[in-house]
Design a protein around this motif. Structure first.
Motif, PDB file in Angstrom:
ATOM      1  N   GLU A 157      37.344  28.959   2.760  1.00  0.00           N
ATOM      2  CA  GLU A 157      36.002  29.231   2.219  1.00  0.00           C
ATOM      3  C   GLU A 157      34.994  28.288   2.878  1.00  0.00           C
ATOM      4  OE1 GLU A 157      34.984  31.454   0.026  1.00  0.00           O
ATOM      5  OE2 GLU A 157      36.940  32.363  -0.337  1.00  0.00           O
ATOM      6  N   THR A 158      33.880  28.812   3.322  1.00  0.00           N
ATOM      7  CA  THR A 158      32.884  27.997   4.026  1.00  0.00           C
ATOM      8  C   THR A 158      31.769  27.513   3.104  1.00  0.00           C
ATOM      9  OG1 THR A 158      31.709  30.027   4.662  1.00  0.00           O
ATOM     10  CG2 THR A 158      33.313  29.127   6.230  1.00  0.00           C
ATOM     11  N   ALA A 159      31.449  28.298   2.066  1.00  0.00           N
ATOM     12  CA  ALA A 159      30.367  27.906   1.148  1.00  0.00           C
ATOM     13  C   ALA A 159      30.816  26.711   0.309  1.00  0.00           C
ATOM     14  CB  ALA A 159      30.006  29.078   0.248  1.00  0.00           C
ATOM     15  N   LYS A 160      29.967  25.699   0.250  1.00  0.00           N
ATOM     16  CA  LYS A 160      30.309  24.509  -0.518  1.00  0.00           C
ATOM     17  C   LYS A 160      29.593  24.517  -1.864  1.00  0.00           C
ATOM     18  CE  LYS A 160      31.391  21.382   3.306  1.00  0.00           C
ATOM     19  NZ  LYS A 160      31.108  20.056   3.913  1.00  0.00           N
ATOM     20  N   PRO A 161      30.263  24.080  -2.929  1.00  0.00           N
ATOM     21  CA  PRO A 161      29.628  24.028  -4.242  1.00  0.00           C
ATOM     22  C   PRO A 161      28.646  22.863  -4.297  1.00  0.00           C
ATOM     23  CG  PRO A 161      31.788  23.007  -4.351  1.00  0.00           C
ATOM     24  CD  PRO A 161      31.655  23.587  -2.971  1.00  0.00           C
ATOM     25  N   PRO A 162      27.701  22.878  -5.250  1.00  0.00           N
ATOM     26  CA  PRO A 162      26.832  21.720  -5.421  1.00  0.00           C
ATOM     27  C   PRO A 162      27.686  20.459  -5.585  1.00  0.00           C
ATOM     28  CG  PRO A 162      26.067  23.546  -6.765  1.00  0.00           C
ATOM     29  CD  PRO A 162      27.401  23.948  -6.207  1.00  0.00           C
ATOM     30  N   PRO A 163      27.349  19.364  -4.891  1.00  0.00           N
ATOM     31  CA  PRO A 163      28.181  18.146  -4.940  1.00  0.00           C
ATOM     32  C   PRO A 163      28.506  17.676  -6.356  1.00  0.00           C
ATOM     33  CG  PRO A 163      26.493  17.949  -3.251  1.00  0.00           C
ATOM     34  CD  PRO A 163      26.188  19.202  -4.007  1.00  0.00           C
ATOM     35  N   LEU A 164      27.507  17.711  -7.261  1.00  0.00           N
ATOM     36  CA  LEU A 164      27.746  17.247  -8.620  1.00  0.00           C
ATOM     37  C   LEU A 164      28.751  18.132  -9.341  1.00  0.00           C
ATOM     38  CD1 LEU A 164      27.082  15.238 -10.864  1.00  0.00           C
ATOM     39  CD2 LEU A 164      25.174  16.703 -11.545  1.00  0.00           C
ATOM     40  N   LEU A 165      28.754  19.425  -9.040  1.00  0.00           N
ATOM     41  CA  LEU A 165      29.705  20.331  -9.677  1.00  0.00           C
ATOM     42  C   LEU A 165      31.131  20.010  -9.238  1.00  0.00           C
ATOM     43  CD1 LEU A 165      30.391  22.785 -11.392  1.00  0.00           C
ATOM     44  CD2 LEU A 165      29.870  24.244  -9.426  1.00  0.00           C
ATOM     45  N   ALA A 166      31.326  19.737  -7.951  1.00  0.00           N
ATOM     46  CA  ALA A 166      32.652  19.387  -7.448  1.00  0.00           C
ATOM     47  C   ALA A 166      33.140  18.086  -8.083  1.00  0.00           C
ATOM     48  CB  ALA A 166      32.622  19.256  -5.927  1.00  0.00           C
ATOM     49  N   ILE A 167      32.244  17.113  -8.209  1.00  0.00           N
ATOM     50  CA  ILE A 167      32.609  15.840  -8.839  1.00  0.00           C
ATOM     51  C   ILE A 167      32.952  16.056 -10.309  1.00  0.00           C
ATOM     52  CG2 ILE A 167      31.779  13.545  -9.473  1.00  0.00           C
ATOM     53  CD1 ILE A 167      29.980  13.633  -6.984  1.00  0.00           C
ATOM     54  N   LEU A 168      32.181  16.918 -10.973  1.00  0.00           N
ATOM     55  CA  LEU A 168      32.427  17.203 -12.391  1.00  0.00           C
ATOM     56  C   LEU A 168      33.811  17.815 -12.588  1.00  0.00           C
ATOM     57  CD1 LEU A 168      31.382  17.389 -15.322  1.00  0.00           C
ATOM     58  CD2 LEU A 168      30.427  19.627 -14.745  1.00  0.00           C
ATOM     59  N   ILE A 169      34.172  18.780 -11.760  1.00  0.00           N
ATOM     60  CA  ILE A 169      35.493  19.399 -11.866  1.00  0.00           C
ATOM     61  C   ILE A 169      36.582  18.352 -11.675  1.00  0.00           C
ATOM     62  CG2 ILE A 169      37.078  21.080 -10.829  1.00  0.00           C
ATOM     63  CD1 ILE A 169      34.531  22.665  -9.994  1.00  0.00           C
ATOM     64  N   HIS A 170      36.398  17.501 -10.676  1.00  0.00           N
ATOM     65  CA  HIS A 170      37.378  16.437 -10.417  1.00  0.00           C
ATOM     66  C   HIS A 170      37.540  15.526 -11.626  1.00  0.00           C
ATOM     67  CE1 HIS A 170      38.012  12.165  -8.954  1.00  0.00           C
ATOM     68  NE2 HIS A 170      39.165  12.746  -8.718  1.00  0.00           N
ATOM     69  N   ARG A 171      36.431  15.130 -12.233  1.00  0.00           N
ATOM     70  CA  ARG A 171      36.491  14.175 -13.350  1.00  0.00           C
ATOM     71  C   ARG A 171      37.043  14.821 -14.625  1.00  0.00           C
ATOM     72  NH1 ARG A 171      37.444   9.599 -12.132  1.00  0.00           N
ATOM     73  NH2 ARG A 171      36.673   8.819 -14.125  1.00  0.00           N
ATOM     74  N   VAL A 172      36.769  16.114 -14.856  1.00  0.00           N
ATOM     75  CA  VAL A 172      37.361  16.781 -16.017  1.00  0.00           C
ATOM     76  C   VAL A 172      38.875  16.853 -15.838  1.00  0.00           C
ATOM     77  CG1 VAL A 172      37.429  18.841 -17.440  1.00  0.00           C
ATOM     78  CG2 VAL A 172      35.288  18.171 -16.385  1.00  0.00           C
ATOM     79  N   ALA A 173      39.308  17.155 -14.620  1.00  0.00           N
ATOM     80  CA  ALA A 173      40.746  17.180 -14.343  1.00  0.00           C
ATOM     81  C   ALA A 173      41.355  15.799 -14.567  1.00  0.00           C
ATOM     82  CB  ALA A 173      40.997  17.653 -12.911  1.00  0.00           C
ATOM     83  N   VAL A 174      40.617  14.754 -14.196  1.00  0.00           N
ATOM     84  CA  VAL A 174      41.081  13.378 -14.428  1.00  0.00           C
ATOM     85  C   VAL A 174      41.243  13.119 -15.929  1.00  0.00           C
ATOM     86  CG1 VAL A 174      40.393  10.942 -14.337  1.00  0.00           C
ATOM     87  CG2 VAL A 174      40.191  12.378 -12.303  1.00  0.00           C
ATOM     88  N   LEU A 175      40.276  13.572 -16.729  1.00  0.00           N
ATOM     89  CA  LEU A 175      40.355  13.368 -18.176  1.00  0.00           C
ATOM     90  C   LEU A 175      41.586  14.057 -18.759  1.00  0.00           C
ATOM     91  CD1 LEU A 175      39.160  12.363 -20.859  1.00  0.00           C
ATOM     92  CD2 LEU A 175      37.843  14.493 -20.971  1.00  0.00           C
ATOM     93  N   ILE A 176      41.844  15.286 -18.344  1.00  0.00           N
ATOM     94  CA  ILE A 176      43.014  16.010 -18.839  1.00  0.00           C
ATOM     95  C   ILE A 176      44.288  15.271 -18.438  1.00  0.00           C
ATOM     96  CG2 ILE A 176      44.333  18.154 -18.660  1.00  0.00           C
ATOM     97  CD1 ILE A 176      41.641  19.603 -18.245  1.00  0.00           C
ATOM     98  N   SER A 177      44.310  14.779 -17.206  1.00  0.00           N
ATOM     99  CA  SER A 177      45.462  14.011 -16.733  1.00  0.00           C
ATOM    100  C   SER A 177      45.649  12.749 -17.572  1.00  0.00           C
ATOM    101  CB  SER A 177      45.267  13.639 -15.254  1.00  0.00           C
ATOM    102  OG  SER A 177      46.294  12.791 -14.808  1.00  0.00           O
ATOM    103  N   GLN A 178      44.564  12.038 -17.852  1.00  0.00           N
ATOM    104  CA  GLN A 178      44.635  10.834 -18.680  1.00  0.00           C
ATOM    105  C   GLN A 178      45.182  11.156 -20.064  1.00  0.00           C
ATOM    106  OE1 GLN A 178      40.529   9.542 -18.547  1.00  0.00           O
ATOM    107  NE2 GLN A 178      40.870   8.194 -16.795  1.00  0.00           N
ATOM    108  N   LYS A 179      44.750  12.270 -20.621  1.00  0.00           N
ATOM    109  CA  LYS A 179      45.192  12.666 -21.963  1.00  0.00           C
ATOM    110  C   LYS A 179      46.690  12.977 -21.971  1.00  0.00           C
ATOM    111  CE  LYS A 179      44.100  15.960 -25.692  1.00  0.00           C
ATOM    112  NZ  LYS A 179      43.808  14.940 -26.718  1.00  0.00           N
ATOM    113  N   LEU A 180      47.162  13.720 -20.969  1.00  0.00           N
ATOM    114  CA  LEU A 180      48.580  14.068 -20.912  1.00  0.00           C
ATOM    115  C   LEU A 180      49.454  12.834 -20.714  1.00  0.00           C
ATOM    116  CD1 LEU A 180      48.569  17.385 -18.821  1.00  0.00           C
ATOM    117  CD2 LEU A 180      48.557  17.093 -21.305  1.00  0.00           C
TER     118      LEU A 180
END
Length: 320
Positions: A95-118
């Motif tokens: 995929e060539t289209a890039k998401p807004p930088p803040l959105l990519a960071i947000l997805i990463h950090r939500v995944a981090v939170l779920i990982s921390q919880k597990l």
């Protein structure tokens, strides 16, 4: 439930996944669904997937976070993938289209939170998904009314919960932020999908704060019961971080009450404002820390933080 259309996950599909989690005691249906979705190529799908995952861990049976540790590999893969994408790397699949930088960071950090919880529940199986100590656990099947993980164990629990609260604070700021140029369609889509994250963040933050306050109370009691009052320096350092996160949470909840995505579903708990200097002065003073039980005055912070939780018991977030 994780369509590519911007906005919140559809409640009726989420509700069905919650019912399935209660019936089988696992997130089997969700895991089957999420592994078939383009969570590494479409940011809207990825963010919705994380929101649904977090909601299911909150609204499923009490032991669901412990049981879900078997899926840690998938969330860790998301953490790594979106860390790379947020650093400017390409999306998977060419995929060539890039998401807004803040959105990519947000997805990463939500995944981090779920990982921390597990990880937290895997290593501290006495806590349910809402950070309440249970009398028995699915792992041991034994009654644990007198479960004691000791001083070091409780210090570790406090440190982990403080880290999670810090992650939640970062997330709530990003979810309420601006995703690039406001008039662009990509920014609007990102904002419309990110705002629904605020409700599960309120739920997670309040649960973590309540559990954290209770464990800190146990640590303080250990010091009071020890003739030499050992551990004061460690406790003091933890309390500095606690009041810092407490103030951040109070500000978040105050802001969340003004968000329709949150307020229309439940009444957000109201926390009393405690100036950090006053709060720390009360907690660390010899009279407060080591006085005879009952000497704490009505303005002490333990009384206040406990009432925060007790007064808001009826205001705990409703399932949505």
């Amino acid at each position: 439930v994780t369509s590519s259309k911007p906005g919140a996950p559809k409640p009726k599909y989420l509700r069905q996944l919650v019912i399935d989690a209660w019936e089988v005691g696992a997130l089997t249906a969700f895991q089957t669904h999420i592994t078939s979705r383009p969570i590494y190529t479409q940011p809207i799908v990825a963010l919705k997937g994380c929101i649904v995952w977090l909601k299911l861990l909150q609204q499923g049976p009490p032991e669901i976070s412990l049981e879900s540790y078997k899926d840690i590999g998938l969330i860790e893969t998301m953490v790594e993938a979106w860390a790379r994408i947020s650093a400017g790397g390409p999306l998977e699949g060419g995929e060539t289209a890039k998401p807004p930088p803040l959105l990519a960071i947000l997805i990463h950090r939500v995944a981090v939170l779920i990982s921390q919880k597990l990880y937290f529940h895997h290593e501290n199986s006495q806590f349910d998904s809402h950070y309440v100590v249970q009398t028995c656990t699915a792992r041991t099947g034994s009654h644990q009314a007198n479960y004691d993980i000791g001083w070091e164990g409780e210090v570790n629990v406090v440190s982990r919960l403080l880290t999670m609260l810090s992650t939640i604070d970062q997330l709530q700021q990003m979810a309420s932020g601006r995703f690039g140029k406001e008039k662009s369609q990509a920014a609007k889509d990102a904002s419309n999908t990110a705002k629904p994250l605020l409700l599960p963040l309120v739920q997670e933050a309040w649960s973590a704060y309540s559990g954290l306050t209770n464990v800190l109370g146990n640590l303080r009691q250990r010091i009071l019961n020890d003739e030499r009052h050992e551990g004061q320096d460690v406790f003091q350092a933890l309390m500095y971080q606690y009041f810092e996160q407490r103030e951040a949470l109070r500000e978040f909840l105050e802001k969340a009450r003004k968000e329709p995505e949150v307020s229309k579903f439940h009444t957000v708990p109201i926390m009393k404002s405690i100036p950090p200097v006053v709060a720390l002065g009360n907690v660390l003073s010899p009279k407060y820390m080591f006085g005879i039980e009952g000497n704490e005055d009505d303005n002490s912070n333990t009384t206040t933080t406990t009432s925060d939780i007790n007064d808001s018991t009826s205001n705990k977030p409703d399932d949505n």
